[in-house]
Design a protein around this motif. Sequence first.
Motif, PDB file in Angstrom:
ATOM      1  N   ALA A 176       0.727  -1.185   0.007  1.00  0.00           N
ATOM      2  CA  ALA A 176      -0.112   0.231   0.016  1.00  0.00           C
ATOM      3  C   ALA A 176       0.933   1.307   0.122  1.00  0.00           C
ATOM      4  CB  ALA A 176      -1.088  -0.100   1.337  1.00  0.00           C
ATOM      5  N   LEU A 177       1.482   1.421  -1.081  1.00  0.00           N
ATOM      6  CA  LEU A 177       2.232   2.795  -1.452  1.00  0.00           C
ATOM      7  C   LEU A 177       1.556   3.547  -2.421  1.00  0.00           C
ATOM      8  CD1 LEU A 177       5.575   1.003  -0.396  1.00  0.00           C
ATOM      9  CD2 LEU A 177       4.515   2.877   0.824  1.00  0.00           C
ATOM     10  N   LYS A 178       2.410   4.655  -3.112  1.00  0.00           N
ATOM     11  CA  LYS A 178       1.826   5.269  -4.281  1.00  0.00           C
ATOM     12  C   LYS A 178       2.511   4.691  -5.239  1.00  0.00           C
ATOM     13  CE  LYS A 178       0.191   9.485  -3.546  1.00  0.00           C
ATOM     14  NZ  LYS A 178      -1.378   9.457  -3.314  1.00  0.00           N
ATOM     15  N   LEU A 179       2.413   3.455  -5.467  1.00  0.00           N
ATOM     16  CA  LEU A 179       2.809   3.067  -6.786  1.00  0.00           C
ATOM     17  C   LEU A 179       1.730   3.320  -7.778  1.00  0.00           C
ATOM     18  CD1 LEU A 179       3.919  -0.487  -5.718  1.00  0.00           C
ATOM     19  CD2 LEU A 179       5.114   1.477  -5.476  1.00  0.00           C
ATOM     20  N   ALA A 180       2.297   3.670  -9.124  1.00  0.00           N
ATOM     21  CA  ALA A 180       1.273   4.402 -10.268  1.00  0.00           C
ATOM     22  C   ALA A 180       0.204   3.197 -10.438  1.00  0.00           C
ATOM     23  CB  ALA A 180       2.071   4.793 -11.409  1.00  0.00           C
ATOM     24  N   GLY A 181       0.712   2.178 -10.635  1.00  0.00           N
ATOM     25  CA  GLY A 181      -0.304   1.338 -11.243  1.00  0.00           C
ATOM     26  C   GLY A 181      -1.400   0.915 -10.119  1.00  0.00           C
ATOM     27  N   ASN A 182      -1.179   1.105  -8.921  1.00  0.00           N
ATOM     28  CA  ASN A 182      -2.104   0.504  -7.828  1.00  0.00           C
ATOM     29  C   ASN A 182      -3.404   1.566  -7.931  1.00  0.00           C
ATOM     30  OD1 ASN A 182      -0.140  -0.755  -6.524  1.00  0.00           O
ATOM     31  ND2 ASN A 182      -0.230   0.105  -4.722  1.00  0.00           N
ATOM     32  N   TYR A 183      -3.126   2.885  -8.682  1.00  0.00           N
ATOM     33  CA  TYR A 183      -4.302   3.665  -8.638  1.00  0.00           C
ATOM     34  C   TYR A 183      -5.498   3.335  -9.869  1.00  0.00           C
ATOM     35  CZ  TYR A 183      -2.734   6.304  -5.069  1.00  0.00           C
ATOM     36  OH  TYR A 183      -2.393   6.467  -3.642  1.00  0.00           O
ATOM     37  N   VAL A 184      -5.137   2.174 -10.616  1.00  0.00           N
ATOM     38  CA  VAL A 184      -6.303   1.803 -11.453  1.00  0.00           C
ATOM     39  C   VAL A 184      -7.513   1.065 -10.474  1.00  0.00           C
ATOM     40  CG1 VAL A 184      -6.987  -0.273 -12.913  1.00  0.00           C
ATOM     41  CG2 VAL A 184      -4.892   1.113 -13.437  1.00  0.00           C
ATOM     42  N   ASN A 185      -6.979   0.802  -9.056  1.00  0.00           N
ATOM     43  CA  ASN A 185      -7.992   0.313  -8.285  1.00  0.00           C
ATOM     44  C   ASN A 185      -8.748   1.530  -7.793  1.00  0.00           C
ATOM     45  OD1 ASN A 185      -7.690  -1.297  -4.946  1.00  0.00           O
ATOM     46  ND2 ASN A 185      -9.272  -1.423  -6.390  1.00  0.00           N
ATOM     47  N   SER A 186      -8.364   2.410  -7.388  1.00  0.00           N
ATOM     48  CA  SER A 186      -9.078   3.739  -7.182  1.00  0.00           C
ATOM     49  C   SER A 186      -9.778   4.221  -8.494  1.00  0.00           C
ATOM     50  CB  SER A 186      -8.033   4.952  -6.631  1.00  0.00           C
ATOM     51  OG  SER A 186      -7.531   4.407  -5.455  1.00  0.00           O
ATOM     52  N   ILE A 187      -9.284   4.277  -9.384  1.00  0.00           N
ATOM     53  CA  ILE A 187      -9.962   4.820 -10.484  1.00  0.00           C
ATOM     54  C   ILE A 187     -11.323   4.126 -10.840  1.00  0.00           C
ATOM     55  CG2 ILE A 187      -9.849   5.346 -12.869  1.00  0.00           C
ATOM     56  CD1 ILE A 187      -6.831   5.977 -12.303  1.00  0.00           C
ATOM     57  N   ILE A 188     -11.358   2.560 -10.947  1.00  0.00           N
ATOM     58  CA  ILE A 188     -12.345   1.851 -11.233  1.00  0.00           C
ATOM     59  C   ILE A 188     -13.397   2.160 -10.214  1.00  0.00           C
ATOM     60  CG2 ILE A 188     -11.298   0.384 -12.893  1.00  0.00           C
ATOM     61  CD1 ILE A 188     -11.474  -1.683 -10.649  1.00  0.00           C
ATOM     62  N   ALA A 189     -13.089   2.211  -8.768  1.00  0.00           N
ATOM     63  CA  ALA A 189     -13.921   2.098  -7.740  1.00  0.00           C
ATOM     64  C   ALA A 189     -14.592   3.807  -7.764  1.00  0.00           C
ATOM     65  CB  ALA A 189     -13.171   2.253  -6.386  1.00  0.00           C
ATOM     66  N   LYS A 190     -13.932   4.936  -8.267  1.00  0.00           N
ATOM     67  CA  LYS A 190     -14.374   5.912  -8.358  1.00  0.00           C
ATOM     68  C   LYS A 190     -15.289   6.179  -9.282  1.00  0.00           C
ATOM     69  CE  LYS A 190     -13.275  10.726  -7.355  1.00  0.00           C
ATOM     70  NZ  LYS A 190     -12.982  11.338  -6.081  1.00  0.00           N
ATOM     71  N   ARG A 191     -14.935   5.539 -10.620  1.00  0.00           N
ATOM     72  CA  ARG A 191     -16.021   5.561 -11.597  1.00  0.00           C
ATOM     73  C   ARG A 191     -17.289   4.869 -11.217  1.00  0.00           C
ATOM     74  NH1 ARG A 191     -15.409   5.413 -17.049  1.00  0.00           N
ATOM     75  NH2 ARG A 191     -16.262   3.288 -17.193  1.00  0.00           N
ATOM     76  N   GLU A 192     -17.288   3.759 -10.568  1.00  0.00           N
ATOM     77  CA  GLU A 192     -18.326   3.074 -10.139  1.00  0.00           C
ATOM     78  C   GLU A 192     -19.278   3.913  -9.180  1.00  0.00           C
ATOM     79  OE1 GLU A 192     -21.016   0.522  -8.476  1.00  0.00           O
ATOM     80  OE2 GLU A 192     -19.564   1.759  -7.277  1.00  0.00           O
ATOM     81  N   ALA A 193     -18.673   4.592  -8.192  1.00  0.00           N
ATOM     82  CA  ALA A 193     -19.404   5.518  -7.358  1.00  0.00           C
ATOM     83  C   ALA A 193     -20.114   6.508  -8.133  1.00  0.00           C
ATOM     84  CB  ALA A 193     -18.287   5.990  -6.116  1.00  0.00           C
ATOM     85  N   SER A 194     -19.229   7.168  -8.930  1.00  0.00           N
ATOM     86  CA  SER A 194     -19.812   8.495  -9.848  1.00  0.00           C
ATOM     87  C   SER A 194     -20.875   7.921 -10.568  1.00  0.00           C
ATOM     88  CB  SER A 194     -18.704   8.972 -10.820  1.00  0.00           C
ATOM     89  OG  SER A 194     -17.620   9.372 -10.003  1.00  0.00           O
ATOM     90  N   ALA A 195     -20.999   6.665 -11.137  1.00  0.00           N
ATOM     91  CA  ALA A 195     -22.119   6.345 -12.030  1.00  0.00           C
ATOM     92  C   ALA A 195     -23.375   6.185 -11.187  1.00  0.00           C
ATOM     93  CB  ALA A 195     -21.621   4.970 -12.767  1.00  0.00           C
ATOM     94  N   ARG A 196     -23.153   6.047  -9.894  1.00  0.00           N
ATOM     95  CA  ARG A 196     -24.514   5.885  -8.678  1.00  0.00           C
ATOM     96  C   ARG A 196     -24.725   7.263  -8.508  1.00  0.00           C
ATOM     97  NH1 ARG A 196     -23.886   2.899  -4.941  1.00  0.00           N
ATOM     98  NH2 ARG A 196     -21.769   2.017  -5.044  1.00  0.00           N
ATOM     99  N   GLY A 197     -23.986   8.364  -8.725  1.00  0.00           N
ATOM    100  CA  GLY A 197     -24.309   9.721  -8.362  1.00  0.00           C
ATOM    101  C   GLY A 197     -23.613   9.945  -7.078  1.00  0.00           C
ATOM    102  N   PHE A 198     -22.542   9.369  -6.643  1.00  0.00           N
ATOM    103  CA  PHE A 198     -21.746   9.655  -5.438  1.00  0.00           C
ATOM    104  C   PHE A 198     -20.406  10.256  -5.503  1.00  0.00           C
ATOM    105  CE2 PHE A 198     -24.771   6.478  -3.854  1.00  0.00           C
ATOM    106  CZ  PHE A 198     -25.055   6.991  -2.638  1.00  0.00           C
ATOM    107  N   GLY A 199     -19.913  11.133  -4.665  1.00  0.00           N
ATOM    108  CA  GLY A 199     -18.500  11.706  -5.088  1.00  0.00           C
ATOM    109  C   GLY A 199     -17.412  10.943  -4.708  1.00  0.00           C
ATOM    110  N   GLU A 200     -17.761   9.899  -3.933  1.00  0.00           N
ATOM    111  CA  GLU A 200     -16.246   9.320  -3.438  1.00  0.00           C
ATOM    112  C   GLU A 200     -16.949   7.816  -3.052  1.00  0.00           C
ATOM    113  OE1 GLU A 200     -13.651   8.709  -3.965  1.00  0.00           O
ATOM    114  OE2 GLU A 200     -12.223   9.192  -2.320  1.00  0.00           O
ATOM    115  N   ALA A 201     -15.869   6.703  -3.088  1.00  0.00           N
ATOM    116  CA  ALA A 201     -15.907   5.407  -2.721  1.00  0.00           C
ATOM    117  C   ALA A 201     -15.267   5.123  -1.752  1.00  0.00           C
ATOM    118  CB  ALA A 201     -15.665   4.692  -4.084  1.00  0.00           C
TER     119      ALA A 201
END
Length: 316
Positions: A176-201
């Motif tokens: 759990a460090l700021k490795l660039a590739g790790n952020y795909v995980n955050s990005i898909i979670a954020k996209r899914e939350a946004s699609a349901r009208g939320f700002g953050e996952a």
Amino acid sequence: MSVTAADASNAGAPAPEATAKKPERREPGKDQQLWLDGKFIPADQAHTSLTAHGLHYGTGVFEGIRSYATDEGGAAVFRLAEHMERMARGAEVLGLKFDPQQTFDAIVETLRINKQREAYVRPLTWYSGGGLGLDVGHLDSSTMVATMPWSSHLAGHAVRLTVSPWRRIPSASVPALKLAGNYVNSIIAKREASARGFGEALLVDAERNVVECTGENVFMVKNGKITAVEHKDALPGITRRTIIELTGASARYVGVDELFDADEVFLTGTSAEVVAVQVLDNKIFGDNPITRDLQACYERIIRGRDPDYRHWLTYI
Ligand code: PMP
């Protein structure tokens, strides 16, 4: 063809604002300078190879850092040494050559050259050499620093949060460090939350323990007691550590049901600072007085108004 630094600069800067608002594009202005491997270059003239290893596999490490205007007319970077230390740990995992002191100095110089006070600072070190094999030992690497104008966009805002169906990458698989590739995980979670009208996952584990959000750590307040959510899969946040040091909050694993039952929930992160959760799925939180006090306290410290904490600031 090439990818310019300006195209890449927006990636990964977490901003849990409501989805109704189109997020602002944040990038260095064309007249601004980037630091790249010891030299300053105009932001719009920076290029990377299309076969750069980091582009294909996310083999890079970055940081998200804030600089703040101080009352005396100068600027200060918050907890820069701690950001460099975390970045060095990430670089070590990937075997990237990284000089924390050189990058520390480059950040200060880039802010000076760009005459920026309220800024977001994005250093990145990555395998810039071409090569699509997975053995990185022989590849060239680069380090860059971009600074961009930034203001505290969440001050006075509150987050609409939802429990994500996605799981955080377990730290037994990738640290759990700021490795660039790790952020795909955050990005898909954020996209899914946004699609349901939320700002953050909100990411939870298989036992429904809270892990963290896509770019923030989680705290809760119950009967006046502040608890920092702890989880082995969560990024060791520097803002989280700051709030624990300031409040003496205890840190422990927290089940998501406890969060629904809390009086206040707030998130911490360099970009988000300290931000109240207004809504967690169908739960609506109230006035959040303790979060408000902490926001005010954090604000005093980052702007150098509290002499006891000026050692956390690097003055520009
Ligand atoms: N978790 C994740 C996944 C993050 O990307 C961030 C932002 N760096 C945080 C938590 C908060 O960490 P910090 O307070 O160090 O910015």
